[in-house]
Design a protein around this motif. Structure first.
Motif, PDB file in Angstrom:
ATOM      1  N   ALA A 171       1.658  10.376  -2.789  1.00 13.02           N
ATOM      2  CA  ALA A 171       0.976  10.503  -1.252  1.00 13.02           C
ATOM      3  C   ALA A 171       1.913   9.985  -0.132  1.00 13.02           C
ATOM      4  O   ALA A 171       1.644  10.161   1.043  1.00 13.02           O
ATOM      5  N   ARG A 172       3.139   9.271  -0.551  1.00 11.87           N
ATOM      6  CA  ARG A 172       3.990   8.870   0.355  1.00 11.87           C
ATOM      7  C   ARG A 172       5.507   9.345   0.037  1.00 11.87           C
ATOM      8  O   ARG A 172       5.721   9.279  -0.984  1.00 11.87           O
TER       9      ARG A 172
ATOM     10  N   GLY B  94       0.985  -1.124  -0.042  1.00 14.95           N
ATOM     11  CA  GLY B  94      -0.021  -0.165   0.196  1.00 14.95           C
ATOM     12  C   GLY B  94       0.846   1.284  -0.037  1.00 14.95           C
ATOM     13  O   GLY B  94       0.611   2.154  -0.735  1.00 14.95           O
ATOM     14  N   VAL B  95       1.955   1.243   0.816  1.00 12.73           N
ATOM     15  CA  VAL B  95       2.654   2.466   0.965  1.00 12.73           C
ATOM     16  C   VAL B  95       3.598   2.584  -0.369  1.00 12.73           C
ATOM     17  O   VAL B  95       3.616   3.822  -0.789  1.00 12.73           O
TER      18      VAL B  95
ATOM     19  N   GLU C  26       2.186   1.834  -3.464  1.00 20.98           N
ATOM     20  CA  GLU C  26       1.565   2.448  -4.324  1.00 20.98           C
ATOM     21  C   GLU C  26       1.121   3.990  -4.215  1.00 20.98           C
ATOM     22  O   GLU C  26       0.953   4.536  -5.050  1.00 20.98           O
ATOM     23  N   GLU C  27       1.116   4.096  -2.876  1.00 19.02           N
ATOM     24  CA  GLU C  27       0.761   5.631  -2.607  1.00 19.02           C
ATOM     25  C   GLU C  27       1.795   6.255  -2.871  1.00 19.02           C
ATOM     26  O   GLU C  27       1.786   7.695  -3.372  1.00 19.02           O
TER      27      GLU C  27
END
Length: 451
Positions: free
Chosen positions: A367-368, A358-359, A361-362
């Motif tokens: 977003a990360r 998830g991180v 992809e963000e």
């Protein structure tokens, strides 16, 4: 108790790979510690032969030779004679009755043999447990190296991606520096893992007798009792240290009887035949009675000392039982702890993997940060290492429980190899032969089992 295998370690069997059974067999055959304690047992066997010899006659001969000069006063004056002299004496002694001293000595020696056999079984357990530990440690170290290598490759890719993003102005130089730092950290972790693998290989060689080749996955673990109470009950019946303590109590009881008998007289027979160079023959036959009337209190002190020794052995037996039960409880608790650790670390790995995906992809959509991605990747690596450790510890814990029961032996594990026969040497010497015609047969037996 459910059997477990090392995740990732117990992969599909590898052709010609060395199995755990192979390692256990090699450890059993190559152990210097076992050879040492087998020699201790053979020495104890000889104590039986020496004790038995006390029931038999002792035959000795003494030959004397020298020069002799004698002066004899007579009515005719002093007559001097001189010349060579010689004599030969053959004597025999046999104890007829000693209130059981010799028989008690034999019984003590036999109990000592039985106690030493149990000590040898415990040494066998130590050797096999060390082999299991060494095998699992090498497998785990190999998996850790593989994880660190994969981590290093991933961080190398992350650094390349960070550099590309920096080149187009998406991230700052700080992000690139963070990626470089984590790559250097991974390189250090890989070097450490490779060093730990080298250490594990040395421990493997010490425990098993040779460096490991390609190791197969660990097999299903042996079955254990269903409950702690059942396990402790088994241990109190089978553990060699407890059985050894029981034999030591029997020895102490017989030593009390021996000390009591030592206060009583002995009756023996003796005979001798002698001849000197003058042709004088002499034969004697007799029975002698020996009784110590006063020895400064030594005999009474020995008797009291034997009573104290009996009390000590009895108390030691009770304490040994306590420690055996405690050992089973501790190893059982460690097994349950490791099982709980497997469950927890498995959940940790799944959560860390989900978080990492998830991180990443963000981060792809801004977003990360790069640091967030690297932190998530490190958490996943740590979780996987923790999982490997927990699985390995559970597998070892199963064998530790088996050892605490006194069942970690070649026979119980059914390794299918000839084992050392403690009765072979004993049978060859127990009747105290002056020479051992069974010696060649015994040598063949020892050679057959690889000792």
């Amino acid at each position: 108790m459910a059997a477990v295998v090392l995740a990732g370690v117990a992969a599909a069997p590898v052709a010609n790979a060395e199995t755990l059974a192979d390692a256990l067999v090699a450890a059993y055959r190559n152990s210097n510690l076992l050879d040492q304690n087998r020699a201790v047992l053979r020495a104890a066997d000889e104590d039986v032969a020496q004790a038995l010899s006390s029931l038999r006659p002792v035959v000795q001969f003494t030959a004397l030779g020298g020069w002799r000069k004698a002066e004899l006063d007579t009515a005719l004056g002093v007559i001097t004679t001189e010349g060579l002299s010689s004599s030969l004496l053959v004597s025999a002694q046999l104890t007829l009755f000693d209130f059981g001293r010799n028989e008690l000595g034999i019984a003590i020696a036999k109990e000592s043999v039985l106690a030493t056999r149990q000590a040898l079984i415990d040494v066998e357990q130590q050797v096999l447990l060390a082999a299991v530990q060494a095998y699992v440690d090498v497998r785990r170290a190999e998996e850790v190296v593989s994880l660190q290598q994969a981590n290093f490759r991933l961080l190398t890719e992350e650094l390349g991606a960070a550099q590309d993003r920096f080149d187009v102005g998406e991230i700052t130089r700080t992000d690139v520096a963070i990626a470089e730092s984590r790559l250097a950290q991974s390189r250090a972790g890989l070097a450490s893992a490779e060093g730990q693998l080298m250490v594990a290989r040395e421990s493997y060689k010490a425990a098993i007798g040779a460096y490991p080749g390609k190791l197969a996955g660990v097999p299903s673990a042996p079955k254990l009792p269903r409950t702690l109470a059942e396990a402790q009950s088994v241990a109190l019946k089978t553990h060699p240290i407890l059985l050894q303590a029981q034999h030591l109590v029997a020895i102490a009881e017989r030593q009390v009887d021996f000390a009591k008998a030592d206060l009583l007289p002995t009756i023996g027979a003796q005979a001798s035949v002698s001849r000197d160079n003058d042709g004088l023959d002499e034969q004697t036959v007799g029975i002698e009675l020996n009784q110590t009337l006063y020895a400064g209190g030594r005999l009474s002190s020995v008797y009291r000392q034997a009573l104290a020794g009996k009390d000590r052995a009895s108390a030691e037996l009770q304490q040994t039982a306590v420690l055996i039960a405690q050992g089973v409880g501790v190893s059982w608790a460690n097994l349950e702890i490791s099982a709980a650790s497997i469950e927890a670390t498995t959940q940790q790995v799944e959560a860390a993997r989900t978080a990492f995906v998830g991180v990443r992809e963000e981060a792809a959509v801004g977003a990360r940060t790069t640091l967030d991605v690297l932190d998530a990747e490190q958490e996943l690596l740590d979780a996987r290492n923790a999982q490997l450790e927990a699985i390995a510890q559970k597998y070892i814990a199963i064998y530790q429980v088996l050892s605490s029961l006194g069942l970690l032996t070649v026979d119980h594990l059914q390794l299918g190899i000839p084992t050392y026969d403690p009765e072979a040497y004993y049978d060859a010497v127990k009747n105290a032969p002056s020479t051992s015609p069974q010696g060649k047969k015994l040598d063949r037996i020892l050679k057959k089992i690889g000792n």
